[in-house]
Write an enzyme that holds these catalytic residues in place. Structure first.
Site, PDB file in Angstrom:
ATOM      1  CG  HIS A  62      -1.709  -1.395   1.452  1.00 58.42           C
ATOM      2  ND1 HIS A  62      -1.954  -1.680   2.766  1.00 58.42           N
ATOM      3  CD2 HIS A  62      -2.488  -2.019   0.777  1.00 58.42           C
ATOM      4  CE1 HIS A  62      -2.748  -2.764   2.729  1.00 58.42           C
ATOM      5  NE2 HIS A  62      -3.233  -2.742   1.240  1.00 58.42           N
ATOM      6  CE  LYS A  72       2.149   3.870   5.281  1.00 55.11           C
ATOM      7  NZ  LYS A  72       1.643   2.677   4.622  1.00 55.11           N
ATOM      8  CE1 TYR A 132       0.522   3.068   8.835  1.00 58.03           C
ATOM      9  CE2 TYR A 132      -0.048   1.210  10.002  1.00 58.03           C
ATOM     10  CZ  TYR A 132      -0.288   2.300   9.053  1.00 58.03           C
ATOM     11  OH  TYR A 132      -1.481   1.939   8.614  1.00 58.03           O
ATOM     12  CG  ASP A 170      -4.340  -5.862   0.578  1.00 59.61           C
ATOM     13  OD1 ASP A 170      -4.750  -4.647   0.344  1.00 59.61           O
ATOM     14  OD2 ASP A 170      -3.634  -6.048   1.842  1.00 59.61           O
TER      15      ASP A 170
END
Length: 179
Positions: A62, A72, A132, A170
């Site tokens: 992603h 991130k 994250y 996904d």
């Protein structure tokens, strides 16, 4: 905090300084000023996210595009994952290359993934709690994704065939070449 290069431009391994004694341990997981001083990056994170997953779950790959792209800083609070970053910046010398690293509650390593990268992880332990920080807010309309088993990327998620658990979303993502 120690900084290690990954082989992908701007993607960094962050190793915290851990203080241990008979009572347990302490470490500073993030300090914006130290991060900026050691990396030259701002570290102005605006959103924290956390997920819980069982063994075999593969999340990704992603990213967010355009003005909503995100850097991130990822780590594992419980368990172990294989974390994967893929450079999708067409002007980068590491375009189309990926890096993977085992992140766990035991090693306390973190991975800094800059804007312009795809990200995903697979759960190697019975369960994992994944945390994250993002430097930009989530925007659903800006989602970008590449299917986890893309033939060109050829990522080994360290999950045996048949043990993977993939979301419906996904499973139908595009190939890397379609980006």
């Amino acid at each position: 905090m120690e900084i290690e290069q990954t082989g992908l431009k701007d993607c960094l391994i962050i190793k915290p300084r851990i203080f241990e004694d008979a009572r347990g341990y302490f470490f500073e997981s993030f300090n914006r000023d130290t991060f900026a001083q050691k990396t030259g990056l701002s570290g102005d994170f605006v959103q924290d996210n956390q997920s819980f997953s069982a063994y075999g779950v593969i999340r990704g790959l992603h990213a967010q595009g355009g003005e909503f792209a995100q850097a991130k800083l990822v780590r594992v609070l419980k368990g172990e994952v294989l974390d994967v970053a893929v450079d999708m910046r067409k002007d980068s010398e590491t375009y189309g290359k990926h890096f993977s690293i085992k992140l766990s509650a035991d090693n306390n390593l973190q991975l800094y993934i800059p804007r312009g990268f795809l990200h995903g992880f697979s759960v190697l332990s019975e369960t994992a709690e994944f945390f994250y920080k993002c430097d930009n807010f989530y925007n659903k309309a800006s989602e970008i994704g590449v299917v986890y088993n893309d033939r060109d990327l050829n990522i080994d998620w360290l999950i045996p065939g048949g043990d993977e658990s993939i979301s419906d979303k996904d499973e139908v993502l595009n190939s890397f070449s379609a980006l």
